[in-house]
Design a protein around this motif. Structure first.
Motif, short mmCIF file in Angstrom:
data_model
loop_
_atom_site.label_atom_id
_atom_site.label_comp_id
_atom_site.label_asym_id
_atom_site.label_seq_id
_atom_site.Cartn_x
_atom_site.Cartn_y
_atom_site.Cartn_z
N ASN A 133 0.82 -1.19 0.08
CA ASN A 133 -0.10 0.03 0.06
C ASN A 133 0.86 1.30 -0.28
O ASN A 133 0.22 2.48 0.15
N TYR A 156 0.88 4.58 -16.48
CA TYR A 156 -0.41 4.36 -15.86
C TYR A 156 -0.34 3.09 -15.22
O TYR A 156 0.09 2.07 -15.63
N THR A 157 -0.83 2.90 -13.76
CA THR A 157 -1.00 1.93 -12.74
C THR A 157 -2.09 1.24 -13.00
O THR A 157 -2.30 0.09 -12.31
N GLY A 158 -3.14 1.84 -13.56
CA GLY A 158 -4.31 1.19 -13.51
C GLY A 158 -5.45 2.13 -12.79
O GLY A 158 -6.62 1.89 -12.96
N ASN A 159 -4.82 2.84 -11.91
CA ASN A 159 -5.64 3.59 -11.09
C ASN A 159 -5.21 5.36 -11.29
O ASN A 159 -5.78 5.95 -10.93
N ALA A 160 -3.87 5.41 -11.60
CA ALA A 160 -3.17 6.72 -11.32
C ALA A 160 -2.14 6.83 -12.56
O ALA A 160 -1.74 5.88 -13.02
N TYR A 161 -2.09 8.21 -13.04
CA TYR A 161 -0.87 8.40 -13.94
C TYR A 161 0.27 9.28 -13.33
O TYR A 161 0.39 9.90 -12.16
N VAL A 180 3.08 6.87 -6.83
CA VAL A 180 2.15 6.38 -7.11
C VAL A 180 2.05 5.02 -6.33
O VAL A 180 3.03 4.80 -5.58
N SER A 181 0.86 4.57 -5.97
CA SER A 181 0.59 3.46 -5.36
C SER A 181 0.57 2.19 -6.28
O SER A 181 -0.36 2.17 -7.11
N ASP A 186 1.48 -5.80 -10.13
CA ASP A 186 0.82 -4.82 -10.83
C ASP A 186 1.52 -4.56 -12.35
O ASP A 186 2.79 -4.69 -12.40
#
Length: 899
Positions: A133, A156-161, A180-181, A186
């Motif tokens: 996390n 792009y992490t899948g949730n954030a850029y 980024v988290s 991932d």
């Protein structure tokens, strides 16, 4: 004046004419075209009229024998398809009011496509993150960051850029500008954020694009936001992937108009393949891909010689679909064995050139006998002790037989089987060398020069004979040096020794007594550590006529055994492999006698004059290099083959050729697949959005993982191919016909080519086959090839989407490539077939009957049988061919719907 009015003036009108291969694709509406070689006349239909409009992106097959099969083969093997960055607005998008459209580079090419205009690189996966996390700017990866990830890329992490600040290949990390988290496992997607025109290294502008409206190119204004009066549109963009691309039209497109925006033409693709020639940047895909951004052209990356490069006119891009094709000639898909520099090209001393086709390998049962070995074989090709197929290559065997080439002594057509003599190699234990001594007293060092193959440092060797060996005869000494230098040295201790003595030695290896280990010398013995050998004629009981296990270490000419008794003198004799019945793969080997040839021109003539598959050429602009490949008339696809050395009279080594298998993986096509894959995985190259081939030639799937499948959209019911636009159909037709016309055609049977645009309407110029004639002649028929092993015949497949009932009149003969006395075949028949999907609970069923007669020549046996089954909505025909020869089928089809 009156006389002038009464004159008759005759004007001569000549229509477009030329070779069939040069027929325009398409002819203009109402334009006549006369193919002077095939004697066909065509007229161009209007692609904008209600009826012909649906045909302007369809191709139809010509009546050339085998046109559909040839086209499918070329599409699968000779065509590489790709797309360039492209955007399309279909009919109905515009309304006659909207003048401005905008989109992101990451948008889909069309409203119904998932393909991005500029696809991203998404091949790197995160791992080893400290906390699942945790938020961090430094991300650890499972492997070194992809070579082509660069600073500035969007992540792009899948949730954030975020964006890439830097990367470290040694630490397997990327450093981001914003935290980024991420969680272990991932996937990070790296979106190219440096979108430069590969030809200018600047942001794209109107002059760089190919914009069309209903297939016609319109002019772009690169200087103004709103297009000036002389231009139809303007374009605005910068180099950021997040930047919106904006197209402004001077006149709002109508709902009936289709607009396409293509970012590259074929000139950019050609440059990327060939590389630039500017000094200091030579070989890169552009002037700007240098330093950290260096990216080699195809020819540079894979060292493609000039004589195997791709003609520019075989590289196309359709501006109305963004689809491009690269047409590959036979030399690009053919497997080749290139020689090195031949030392004496005008005074050669050669034996047999031995070659085998990898696709002819077949399982064989091995029966060893005391004096011979019997292998069961197939019937293709015909074996003959006198040649040309008088050797076999054995592989997939355990032990001695693996990778051996053996000359046959007998062929039996009963089983069938071939017999080879049981190999018998001469062997010896003691080896003669020349000795030299240096030093005196207790410091005498002896050097042995000569045959020291297989001797290792610290080995125990026994001096067994020789003059001037007082004190050494029968003495075991230890090798002091590494004999890889070509000599053996040892110290005599206090024993005297005179120089230049001729002595012999026996190698005991790590056994100081020679009672449990002794080295055998046998030239090119071919044994491995899993083999046993039979000694058949020993001259002493120390190594009796018995079976011995081969022991390591093993070299090409030596191995160890456990002797019957301690060996203290010379032992010689013969040994053979101790074999058991087994199953192996056997391939027939073609032998070509080159013993009377002394020059490269002579060997080229000898090989190429033979009516068989091998071809030997002299490399262009060279006098001392050759290449071996396969003749296109024997196979139109890449054919794997092997070269084998003739050890009785070295031939490959004299010709500077390497023994071994040559495969599709080293063809120009395979290398192009790998290069395109590297382009697709790089954000340094934005030329390609996708790439695809029918049949992959590159064998390493990881090197072509982003190269997809390309299949021509062939409709078997109407025998036509559908494309996304007329331009795409035009390009495909041009390449397929050009490649086909390069095939050997001594009888001018193929001058019509394979495909033509459906809007090029052929005019009937003869009426000899008009309905009602008492005799109907068919000059051209459908055709299919029947392999020697039979199988599904794709060109014979019939769809029941429209018609469900078929009558097929056919004839079958031996294939034209089979020219052997007494091996002819003839069959004539009619197949009645009807298919329904409603039967068997919706699984479908086929009603089938084949009424036929056949005759078989004296040199053949077996027959041909047909079966039919329903696969989906296709009637698929399977042929069992026990004749053992490739056959050719010609047929007529009558069809209707019974419902």
């Amino acid at each position: 004046m009156a006389d002038d009015n009464n004159k008759v003036i005759i004007s001569r009108i000549q229509n477009r004419r030329g070779l069939k291969q040069d027929l325009p694709q398409p002819l203009r509406p109402g334009e006549l075209g006369f193919a002077i070689d095939s004697r066909q006349v065509f007229i161009g239909a209007d692609p904008n009229d209600a009826i012909s409009g649906g045909y302007n992106k369809q191709s139809i097959f010509e009546t050339t024998v085998g046109a559909k099969d040839f086209t499918s083969s070329i599409a699968n093997n000779n065509i590489v398809a790709f797309t360039v960055p492209f955007k399309k607005y279909g009919k109905g998008f515009f309304d006659g009011i909207t003048k401005v459209v905008s989109y992101l580079p990451s948008a889909n090419t069309t409203s119904t496509s998932n393909l991005k205009i500029f696809p991203s690189n998404s091949l790197v996966t995160t791992t080893a993150v400290v906390s699942a996390n945790a938020a961090s700017t430094v991300i650890s990866l499972t492997a070194a960051p992809n070579t082509y990830i660069t600073a500035g890329d969007i992540v792009y992490t899948g949730n954030a850029y975020s964006t890439v600040a830097s990367k470290s290949s040694t630490a397997n990390t990327v450093t981001l500008n914003e935290a980024v988290s991420v969680t272990t496992g991932d996937t990070l997607t790296f979106i190219p954020n440096n979108l430069f025109n590969a030809e200018t290294n600047l942001a794209f502008k109107a002059a760089d694009l190919i914009v069309t409206k209903n297939g016609l190119r319109i002019a772009g204004d690169s200087s103004n936001t709103t297009p000036a009066a002389a231009y139809e549109y303007s374009f605005a963009a910068n180099t950021s992937a997040a930047n919106t691309h904006i197209v402004t039209f001077r006149t709002a497109p109508l709902a009936s108009e289709e607009v396409t925006i293509c970012y590259y033409s074929n000139t950019a693709i050609i440059q990327a393949i060939e590389g630039i020639t500017t000094q200091n940047y030579e070989g890169n895909i552009s002037l700007y891909n240098v330093g950290d951004k260096r990216f080699p052209s195809f020819y540079t990356a894979y060292s493609i010689p000039e004589y195997r490069q791709i003609p520019r006119d075989l590289i196309t891009v359709s501006p109305t679909t963004g689809t491009g094709f690269i047409g590959l000639q036979n030399k690009h898909i053919a497997v080749n064995a290139d020689s090195g520099v031949i030392a004496s090209p005008t005074s050669l001393s050669l034996g047999n050139l031995l070659l085998s086709r990898s696709d002819w390998a077949a399982s064989s049962n091995v029966t060893p006998n005391p004096s011979n070995i019997v292998f069961t074989v197939g019937t293709v090709p015909t074996y003959n002790v006198a040649g040309p197929y008088n050797y076999i290559y054995v592989n997939n065997a355990v032990g001695y037989l693996n990778n051996k080439v053996l000359q046959i002594t007998q062929f039996s057509n009963v089983t069938p089987s071939v017999t080879v003599a049981m190999p018998a190699n001469a062997f010896s234990i003691a080896r003669s060398v020349t000795a030299n001594a240096t030093g005196t007293g207790a410091n005498v060092t002896v050097t042995l020069t000569g045959n020291v193959d297989g001797v290792s440092q610290s080995a125990n060797i026994l001096i067994v004979d020789g003059s001037n060996t007082s004190g050494l005869s029968g003495k075991v000494v230890v090798v002091a040096n590494d004999p890889a230098t070509g000599v053996i040295t040892f110290n005599t201790g206090a024993s005297p020794f005179l120089s230049n003595a001729n002595v012999q030695y026996i190698n005991y290896g790590n056994d100081a007594t020679g009672s449990t280990k002794v080295q055998v010398f046998s030239t090119l013995h071919g044994y491995t550590s899993v083999d046993d050998v039979n000694v058949t004629s020993s001259n002493t009981s120390a190594i009796a006529n018995a079976t011995f296990s081969v022991q390591s270490p093993i070299t090409q000419n030596t191995f160890f055994i456990d002797p019957t008794a301690s060996v203290v003198g010379q032992v010689s004799g013969l040994l053979s492999p101790d074999l058991n019945p087994s199953t192996v793969d056997v391939t027939p080997v073609r032998s070509i006698d080159l013993s009377s040839n002394t020059t490269l021109a002579e060997i080229s003539s000898t090989v190429n004059d033979i009516e068989d598959w091998p071809f030997l050429g002299i490399i262009p602009d060279s006098t001392n290099k050759i290449y071996i490949t396969h003749k296109p008339e024997y196979t139109s696809v890449g054919l794997d083959f092997r070269l084998h050395e003739d050890y009785s009279q070295p031939t490959l080594s004299v010709l500077s050729l390497t023994e071994g298998e040559y495969t599709r993986d080293e063809t120009v096509k395979a290398k192009l697949e790998k290069w395109l894959n590297s382009c697709l995985e790089s954000d340094l190259v934005d030329l390609f959005s996708t790439a695809g081939v029918g049949v992959k030639y590159a064998t390493n799937s990881s090197l072509t993982r982003t190269v997809g499948q390309y299949q021509a959209d062939i409709n078997n019911t109407y025998d036509e191919i559908t494309f996304a636009s007329r331009e795409e159909a035009r390009d495909f037709n041009k390449l397929v016909n050009t490649i086909f016309f390069e095939r050997p055609d001594p009888d001018n049977e193929n001058i019509k080519g394979l495909v033509n645009l459906k809007t090029n309407i052929e005019l009937q110029t003869r009426s000899s086959v008009a309905l009602g004639d008492r005799t109907v002649s068919y000059a051209e028929l459908n055709s299919a090839s029947i392999p020697s092993g039979g199988g599904n015949i794709s060109s014979l497949t019939q769809s029941i989407d429209v018609y469900d009932t078929y009558i097929i009149d056919y004839s079958i003969t031996e294939a034209s490539s089979v020219i052997v006395t007494g091996e002819n075949y003839q069959r004539i028949g009619t197949m009645f077939v009807s298919g329904r999907t409603e039967f068997n609970g919706g699984s479908g069923s086929v009603l089938f009957q084949d009424v036929a007669s056949e005759m078989i020549d004296t040199g053949l046996s077996g027959n041909v049988t047909f079966t039919a089954s329903l696969v989906g909505t296709d009637i698929v025909f399977n042929i069992t061919n026990t004749v053992g020869r490739e056959l050719a089928m010609k047929y007529l089809v009558k069809r209707w719907s019974s419902l």
